[in-house]
Structure formats: structure tokens, C-alpha cells
Design an enzyme around this catalytic site. Structure first.
Site, mmCIF file in Angstrom:
data_model
loop_
_atom_site.group_PDB
_atom_site.id
_atom_site.type_symbol
_atom_site.label_atom_id
_atom_site.label_comp_id
_atom_site.label_asym_id
_atom_site.label_seq_id
_atom_site.Cartn_x
_atom_site.Cartn_y
_atom_site.Cartn_z
ATOM 1 N N CYS A 160 12.844 -22.855 -5.776
ATOM 2 C CA CYS A 160 13.254 -23.058 -4.386
ATOM 3 C C CYS A 160 13.274 -24.557 -4.132
ATOM 4 C CB CYS A 160 12.314 -22.320 -3.438
ATOM 5 S SG CYS A 160 10.583 -22.816 -3.582
ATOM 6 N N HIS A 189 20.802 -10.828 -39.649
ATOM 7 C CA HIS A 189 21.745 -10.798 -38.522
ATOM 8 C C HIS A 189 21.314 -11.863 -37.528
ATOM 9 C CE1 HIS A 189 23.939 -9.463 -34.965
ATOM 10 N NE2 HIS A 189 24.655 -8.662 -35.732
#
Length: 639
Positions: A26, A561
């Protein structure tokens, strides 16, 4: 404050990236949602320079920074994948010649939105079909709504490119969107009537920025440099709101006065140049595009055409470069179909079947290319020849797609309204038929029908193989006395880490197929280095840019992978250094990956190392999670 040091200390204090469910900021605070609050060290964070205090409220672990929180948040994004705003600055990409750097720049900007472009382009193609066959009247409100759905993304393309360009250049993406929004703002577009327009007495050359490509990319690049300068000179007390105001105040008029007209005319010049060359011999241009397109895809050079095609769509509503691509893509799918029909290798047929379907219907040929045609070499050449012939025919009829589509059977209707649709159908049909016939008649060197079977343990005594050295005889007395000797063998395969990084349990890999163990037992690896090395010695039975299959002499089958869903990158950010069928030594370089590029494209680089034939081995021992060096043992396979 040293922002990078503060970000690193805070991340370590909350328990590391794996302990953070999400983080936002914020005006003054980093707001963490933690997986396990007990792993956070509140006192250590509060002692970090730059941290004011820590507040726990509403289920959030809030680290109060003050006015510098956006900068700390940005630094957090550079050392983790938590913020989703990891920026790759212009000089952080791979070095090399200008062409390689330009392609990397284009791909990083366009790749995040390509699937959305392809999806809405498919909708526009289907809409053109239903209008052509009379199922829907183009004057109805229903058509207007559907057309808006299919055209909105390309219409407001500058806003999307503002976001991806901001991430590439390290600019504030919301400020970039404000600049892009001003360019396509209705009142600004209403000024484009031909009447003189001025800004405080300075003449403004009005052009249409709807669907434009180059102006916003250049504007955001300028924005990134302006923001960095303002960050250095503005006090932190006013920086957060004053910097966006000044950037918008300067760049919107600057873009309308200089950047926009200059880049728009440059883009139109490129499009006009291609169109003029095309008019000299459409058949030759179409043959070159149809024949070479899949070659461009393999080397990533197809990205160079993406901004030209999208610019053409914005300027004239179609791009002549797209007409021959249907023949190029569908010819490779047809070659894969020929392999499916002719091969006797069951594994190859299992790859060729689905890849043929995806190639024909969706225009996704990477599985067909890397898994089938290029693997066998000749079918790929047949597809290139057929694509050239079909592409020349389609281009000779002036065919082109009206939207950004992946060329396939279900998107070919996007060419109905430009040029001769009949010539497009003939060219595409010839390409499909020619590639299929060449593959079936001229053939290819097929893979063996099946992989050599491992020698059964009970037959070791009667087979002269290297594995005999690992055999252990039991029941020697029985053998010596003329009885039957029972032979067993034990082989231990040590699987090394293919990359440097941090080992995680397979269950923590963010992909259910891998984490469930459905493909085999193994580990996950969060890489910190982009060099991919062979985890064992053996034969490379499968090579794709992001994945490698290796079979050891003992019959252990491994899969490395790299990344989650990275097949979607189509080889971008990956460089292969090995070839299928080659025998590699443990630790040999297989390829490289640009980890930052993968993350910037929106993909997780977590790597998996799996024993895919787990059911055929007695035991797979997994190492404990933690940091691991290249080559360190991560799996122990007992044969």
C-alpha cells in the site's frame, strides 16, 4: 537505505519465498500473507535498516517501510517471483548481435499477450464464417456485440503493450497504461479529422493510435529513463505521486508531438515496403514465407515478424504476410500425420497422433516439429517444400488474415474477406496433400520399433554384457555341483543436479501432473543458474528446448523438465546444445535457459528431475530439500 539489502533481509525474515502466500504493498507497507507465521522472525525484520515496524492485523504480516515502500517492493521482485513485476531492463538481456537482442526484446513484449490475441482472432475468424454462410446478419446488434468481443483487444492494443513494455523496460506499468489510454482517448481520436491541431501553439500531426504498436513501445522506453532520473532527484516524501504526474505531463504531449507521428510513419513505411515487394511477385514472397516460416520458428526468428503483422492489422486491417502461413503450418501437421501412418515405433506414434491434431486444428506445431518431423529430419524437409508450394499459391491470390490468429483449419476463415479465399483453400490443400504424399512415398529413417529390453536378472549368467561385471552370484555350491545358479545384480545410479539451485520435494512443484508423481518419482529444483547439464551418462532419447529425456546403460529413464508450462514459450529463452540420439557424459552441457526471461514471460522456472520408469526399478531414494550444487546427487536409483 539500501533498498536491495532491505528487501533481501525482509524476505529472509518472513521465512523465505516458499513461506509467502502473497505480498502486495500500500502507501507505506509491505503486506504479506504467510504460509506459516511461526517461521517469520518479527524481531529480525524490525531490526532491519529501512523498516519502521511490523504490524500483524487482519491475517496479514505488515512490514511498515514508509514512502520508500514501492522501491523496496520493486527490489523484492528482482530477487523473487512473488510480486509478478520482475522487470528485465534493456541491458539485462542476453548479449549478442543486434538481431538477437531485437528478437529478445520483441518476444518479451509480445509473448505474454499472444494467446489472448490468438483467442480473440479465432473468435473473429468464426464470426466471419457464420456471417458468410448466412447464420448471422452483420447489421444486427448481436453481431455488434460479438464483433466488439473479438476486436476490442486489437483495438486497444497500445494499452496491453504498455503493460508488457513496462515490465520489459522496468517502468511503472500503471503510468504506462495512462499514457497509452491518452493516445486512444475518444476526445483525442476525435481530433483526427484533418483539421489543424496545436498544443500551446506547437503543431500536432494527428495520426490514429488505435491498434498501433511502435509508438507506445518507444514512449514506455522513454518513460523508463525519465522515471529513473526522477527517482534520483525527487525526495522520497513527494516522489510517489509527483513522479507519475510529471511523467504523464511530459510524455503524453511529447508522444503526440514527436514520438507518435515519427514511429507511426516508420511503421507504415515498413508495411508499404513489404506490400510493394509483394506486388512484384506475390507467389515468390508467399513461397519464401510458406517455406521458411517453420524454420524461423525453430530459431525464434518469427518474433521479428510479429510487430510487422500487428502493425499491418492496425493500419489496413490485414497482413499479407499471414496468407502463406496456413500452408506452412498445416504442411508440418500433414508430415506428422504421414509419420503417424508409416512409423512402426509405438512411442513415436503416441507423439505423432496428438501433435497432428493440435497442428491441424489449433495451428500449434511445436509438438509436431520437435517431437516428430525435425526429429526424423526428412519429414520436416517435406513440410518445408509443401509449405513453399502452398504458400506461393495462396499469396498469388492475395490471401491474408484479418486478425491475429494461429494458422489452422479452424482459423482459415479469417482469410475469407481478403483476396481469393478459393486460392487460399487450394494452396493449403496442396500443401497438406504434398507433405503427406512425400512423407508416405519417399519415407524416412524410422526409429526402432521398440527400445532394447533390459537383460533379465535371471539371464545375466548366459549373456556376455558389460552388466555382467555388476552381477553377484549366489548359490555357488549348487552351480558347482551341476545345479542351477541363481544370479542377481545390483546397480546404483547416482543422478546429479542438472542445474544449481535449491531442491524441493516433488509434492511442492506447482504442477499437479508432476507433484502427484503421475510421471514418476523425483525432485523439484528451483534453479539459480541457467546452464542445464546431463544428470547421468546415457543416450538422449528426447530433446526439446525445455526438456530432455535420457536413458542410461542400465535402462533407467530420466526426464529433466525445465519450468512449468514452458512448452508455451516455443523455445524462446532456451538454447539447446545437444542433439537427440547422442550419447552424453554425466555433467555434459545440454543447453541453457535465460531464467529471468522465463520469469518475465510469466512462467515458473522450477525444474523437475524424474525417473519416468519408476515401476521398473526397485527403489528411488530422494535427497533432502536444500541448496544443491551442480552435479550433486539428488536421486539414487537402485537397479
Amino acid at each position: 537505505m539500501k533498498y536491495d539489502a532491505t528487501a533481501a533481509a525482509v524476505l529472509d525474515g518472513v521465512g523465505g519465498e516458499s513461506n509467502v502466500s502473497s505480498v502486495v504493498h500500500c502507501a507505506t507497507r509491505l503486506r504479506f500473507k504467510l504460509v506459516d507465521r511461526d517461521k517469520a522472525d518479527k524481531a529480525a525484520i524490525e531490526a532491519t535498516p529501512g523498516v519502521i515496524t511490523v504490524v500483524e492485523s487482519g491475517g496479514q504480516f505488515q512490514v511498515v517501510i514508509g514512502n520508500d515502500v514501492p522501491t523496496v517492493y520493486a527490489e523484492l521482485g528482482k530477487i523473487s517471483s512473488l510480486t509478478g513485476e520482475r522487470a528485465q531492463t534493456a541491458d539485462a538481456g542476453p548479449k549478442g548481435n543486434i538481431l538477437n537482442r531485437a528478437i529478445d526484446l520483441i518476444s518479451s513484449i509480445f509473448s505474454p499477450i499472444l494467446w489472448a490475441l490468438a483467442g480473440t482472432g479465432l473468435l473473429k475468424a468464426l464470426l466471419a464464417l457464420v456471417v458468410t454462410v448466412g447464420w448471422l446478419d452483420a447489421t444486427t446488434q448481436s453481431y455488434t456485440i460479438l464483433y466488439a468481443a473479438s476486436d476490442a483487444l486489437i483495438h486497444f492494443l497500445p494499452i496491453l503493450l504498455a503493460v508488457t513494455s513496462a515490465k520489459r523496460f522496468g517502468a511503472n506499468q500503471f503510468v504506462s497504461m495512462a499514457i497509452a489510454g491518452a493516445l486512444v482517448y475518444p476526445d483525442i481520436m476525435a481530433l483526427n479529422t484533418g483539421d489543424p491541431v496545436s498544443f500551446f501553439g506547437l503543431p500536432v500531426v494527428m495520426v490514429s493510435y488505435v491498434s498501433s504498436v511502435i509508438p507506445i513501445i518507444v514512449a514506455v522506453w522513454v518513460q523508463s529513463h525519465l522515471e529513473r532520473w526522477l527517482h534520483r532527484v525527487l525526495p522520497s516524501t513527494v516522489r510517489n505521486f509527483l513522479s507519475p504526474m510529471l511523467v504523464v505531463l511530459v510524455l503524453v504531449p511529447l508522444t503526440l508531438l514527436t514520438i507518435g507521428p515519427a514511429t507511426t510513419y516508420a511503421g507504415q513505411g515498413i508495411s508499404n515496403g513489404i506490400e510493394s515487394l509483394w506486388s512484384l511477385s506475390p507467389a515468390v514472397g508467399g513461397a519464401l514465407m510458406g517455406g521458411l516460416w517453420q524454420v524461423f520458428v525453430i530459431f525464434g526468428l518469427h518474433w521479428a515478424f510479429v510487430p510487422i503483422i500487428t502493425n499491418d492489422l492496425g493500419v489496413q486491417g490485414y497482413s499479407l504476410l499471414t496468407g502463406p502461413l496456413f500452408a506452412a503450418v498445416l504442411a508440418q501437421a500433414a508430415a506428422a500425420l504421414g509419420v503417424f501412418i508409416r512409423t512402426r515405433n509405438a512411442e513415436l506414434r503416441q507423439i505423432a497422433g496428438p501433435s497432428t491434431v493440435s497442428g491441424f486444428l489449433a495451428g500449434v506445431t511445436e509438438p509436431a516439429i520437435y517431437g516428430v518431423t525435425l526429429r526424423l529430419k526428412k519429414p520436416f524437409v517435406y513440410g518445408v517444400i509443401a509449405g513453399a508450394v502452398g504458400g506461393g499459391i495462396a499469396a498469388a491470390g492475395g490471401s491474408a488474415a484479418e486478425g491475429f490468429v494461429l494458422p489452422g483449419l479452424i482459423t482459415i476463415t479469417s482469410t475469407i474477406n481478403v483476396g481469393s479465399f478459393t486460392m487460399q483453400l487450394i494452396g493449403t490443400g496442396v500443401a497438406i496433400a504434398l507433405a503427406l504424399v512425400l512423407t508416405l512415398t519417399l519415407g524416412f529413417k524410422d526409429l526402432p520399433a521398440s527400445a532394447p529390453a533390459a537383460v533379465p536378472a535371471e539371464d545375466v549368467a548366459t549373456n556376455d554384457t558389460p552388466a555382467d561385471d555388476a552381477a553377484t552370484a549366489t548359490g555357488s555350491a549348487a552351480a558347482a555341483g551341476g545345479g542351477t545358479a541363481t544370479m542377481t545384480r545390483t546397480a546404483v545410479v547416482e543422478v546429479g543436479a542438472p542445474l544449481e539451485g535449491r531442491v524441493i520435494a516433488l509434492a511442492e512443484v506447482p504442477d499437479q501432473v508432476f507433484s502427484s508423481g503421475a510421471l514418476g518419482e523425483g525432485v523439484g529444483l528451483v534453479p539459480t543458474s541457467g546452464e542445464i547439464h546431463a544428470p547421468v551418462a546415457g543416450e538422449l532419447v528426447s530433446v526439446m528446448p525445455h526438456a530432455f529425456g535420457i536413458r542410461t546403460a542400465d535402462g533407467v529413464e530420466l526426464l529433466v523438465h525445465v519450468g512449468i508450462d514452458t512448452v508455451q514459450l516455443k523455445g524462446q529463452h532456451f538454447t539447446t546444445a545437444a542433439t537427440q540420439g547422442a550419447t552424453v557424459a554425466q555433467g555434459e552441457l545440454l543447453g541453457t535457459v535465460d531464467l529471468d526471461g522465463v520469469r518475465d514471460a510469466g512462467y515458473d522456472p522450477t525444474t523437475v528431475v524424474l525417473v519416468t520408469n519408476t515401476s521398473e526399478v526397485p527403489s528411488v531414494v530422494v535427497t533432502d530439500p536444500g541448496a544443491v550444487q551442480l552435479g550433486s546427487t539428488v536421486l539414487t536409483v537402485v537397479q
